[in-house]
Scaffold this active site. Structure first.
Site, PDB file in Angstrom:
ATOM      1  N   THR A 127       0.828  -1.205   0.000  1.00 13.67           N
ATOM      2  CA  THR A 127       0.000   0.000   0.000  1.00 13.67           C
ATOM      3  C   THR A 127       0.863   1.257   0.000  1.00 13.67           C
ATOM      4  OG1 THR A 127      -1.453   1.314   1.450  1.00 13.67           O
ATOM      5  CG2 THR A 127      -0.129  -0.359   2.534  1.00 13.67           C
ATOM      6  N   ASP A 128       0.311   2.351  -0.519  1.00 12.30           N
ATOM      7  CA  ASP A 128       1.060   3.620  -0.480  1.00 12.30           C
ATOM      8  C   ASP A 128       1.210   4.131   0.961  1.00 12.30           C
ATOM      9  OD1 ASP A 128      -1.571   4.456  -0.020  1.00 12.30           O
ATOM     10  OD2 ASP A 128      -1.611   5.951  -1.623  1.00 12.30           O
ATOM     11  N   GLU A 129       0.425   3.577   1.899  1.00  9.49           N
ATOM     12  CA  GLU A 129       0.510   4.072   3.286  1.00  9.49           C
ATOM     13  C   GLU A 129       1.860   3.773   3.932  1.00  9.49           C
ATOM     14  OE1 GLU A 129      -2.829   3.655   5.832  1.00  9.49           O
ATOM     15  OE2 GLU A 129      -4.253   3.967   4.214  1.00  9.49           O
ATOM     16  N   TYR A 152      -1.541  -0.215  11.152  1.00  5.30           N
ATOM     17  CA  TYR A 152      -1.789  -0.914   9.881  1.00  5.30           C
ATOM     18  C   TYR A 152      -0.614  -0.702   8.928  1.00  5.30           C
ATOM     19  CZ  TYR A 152      -3.311  -1.316   5.026  1.00  5.30           C
ATOM     20  OH  TYR A 152      -3.368  -1.611   3.677  1.00  5.30           O
ATOM     21  N   LYS A 156       2.267  -3.385   7.394  1.00  4.43           N
ATOM     22  CA  LYS A 156       2.456  -3.610   5.955  1.00  4.43           C
ATOM     23  C   LYS A 156       3.901  -3.265   5.550  1.00  4.43           C
ATOM     24  CE  LYS A 156      -0.326  -4.456   3.166  1.00  4.43           C
ATOM     25  NZ  LYS A 156      -0.835  -5.756   2.600  1.00  4.43           N
TER      26      LYS A 156
END
Ligand code: NAD
Ligand code: DAU
Length: 340
Positions: A127-129, A152, A156
């Site tokens: 994810t870009d997060e 989260y 990741k």
């Protein structure tokens, strides 16, 4: 090619299984999913029966080494696409341990067994997060340092680093994709777009966090899935590929647009306390996957959003069933200031 898709009963995973069965006739897909609150076999009910031998569902946990070993020994897959995750930032703030178990430990279990049992390719859906938060300008590239802010995102990012280590130490054939916010059919109604659509359709208040000026980049789920399939087929081992929609929206503007498209009043909007540690802006530079693999999003936001709204209107039973179950307790706690 035999492909194990983990988390194939969730939002993006089920869209990916559907795309694979529709567009990749040479693939056999084994969907390995624990069926947590977010996993719903109904998402694939129509394609599962029709696919015959090309599709199999196995219920199991990615962090359960014995169960994964049994699966890999029985199926001898050529590739793994790892979608399985605890995916909701707000839930990670309440219960981070579950996120580390599935997102981080689960990824390592899959990597280890893929190596030990000779699975050729491993695709980690990230994810870009993992890049953290941006100011008003600039975009995340594949070189942006990892700086995750929520439990989260940290779970990741840890998984991404384990993929990097698997490549560096063992020479494993690992590719990683990092995508921005997805929207489309079968998205669990805890996420912004389906939450706002389903609440507005029921004339319930729409909870906007903080000042509503946080920015997200939205991509249709089918475009994300096509990008993942391309990276699986043609991505270079050891590389990371950003995926995004070049489609930035402030949350409040997006919520207003949804209300307009539904013909509902803006008076439904409620400003509620902000998410702790809320990332201000995400924007992704996806030039690499466009240049190197020729990927382009096919859905305009206008068409994709209209199609998505129509889906939630015609699948009211799907989200009403979800919202009447365990979800009610979650909603009452998460939105205590507005929930009845
Ligand atoms: P989701 O929450 O809708 O689905 C997750 C699926 O994983 C569910 O079917 C669930 O049952 C399954 N699962 C959870 N724990 C499991 C476990 N221990 N073992 C096996 N299966 C398990 O998530 P999503 O939004 O479809 O996201 C899928 C993946 O894409 C995640 O890895 C997420 O980090 C990533 N991602 C999501 C977005 C987005 O906008 N939703 C954007 C970029 C990347
Ligand atoms: O960027 C990719 C990520 O996008 C994925 O990795 C995550 O799995 C996915 O959940 C999503 O994370 P976000 O936190 O960006 O998505 P969410 O839909 O939860 O929130 C989108 C924005 O809307 C965010 O700024 C928070 C805000 N929001 C969200 C909810 C649920 C609200 O204002 N009110 C809400 O009730």
């Amino acid at each position: 090619m035999k492909v194990v898709v983990t988390g194939g009963c969730g939002f993006i995973g089920s869209n990916f299984v559907r795309l694979a069965l529709e567009t990749r006739p040479a693939w056999r897909v084994i969907n390995y999913d624990l069926l947590t609150y977010a996993g719903n076999p109904e998402n694939l009910a129509d394609v599962a029966g029709a696919a015959g031998d090309r599709y199999r569902f196995v219920r199991g946990d990615v962090a359960d080494k014995e169960a994964v070993q049994k699966l890999f020994e029985a199926e001898q897959p050529d590739a793994i696409v790892n979608f399985a995750a605890e995916s909701h930032v707000d839930r990670s703030i309440k219960d981070p341990v579950r996120f580390v178990r599935t997102n981080t430990v689960g990824t390592q279990v899959l990597l280890t067994l893929a190596r030990e049992l000779g699975v050729k390719r491993f695709l980690q859906v990230s994810t870009d997060e993992v890049y953290g938060s941006l100011g008003p300008t600039g975009k995340f590239t594949e070189q942006t340092p990892l700086a995750p802010n929520s439990p989260y995102a940290a779970s990741k990012a840890a998984a991404d680093l384990l993929c990097r280590a698997a490549r560096h130490t063992f020479g494993q054939d690992v590719v990683v994709t990092r995508c921005s916010n997805n929207y489309g059919p079968y998205q669990f109604p805890e996420k912004l777009i389906p939450l706002m659509l389903s609440n507005a359709m029921s004339d319930q208040p729409l909870p906007v966090y903080g000042d509503g000026q946080h920015v997200r980049d939205w991509l249709h789920v089918r475009d994300h899935c096509e990008a993942v399939a391309l990276v699986l087929e043609r991505g270079v081992a050891g590389e990371v590929y950003n995926i995004g929609g070049n489609n930035e929206w402030k949350n409040l503007d997006l919520v207003r647009l949804l209300l307009k498209l539904l013909g509902k009043p803006e008076s439904l909007i409620r400003f509620v306390p902000d998410r702790p540690g809320h990332d201000r802006r995400y924007a992704i530079d996806c030039g690499k996957i466009e240049r190197e693999l020729g990927w382009r999003p096919r859905h305009t936001f206008e068409a994709g959003l209209s199609e998505t709204i129509a889906w939630y209107q015609t699948h009211r039973g799907w989200w009403e069933r979800i919202k009447s179950g365990e979800y009610r307790k979650y909603y009452a706690e998460q939105y205590a200031t507005i929930a009845k």
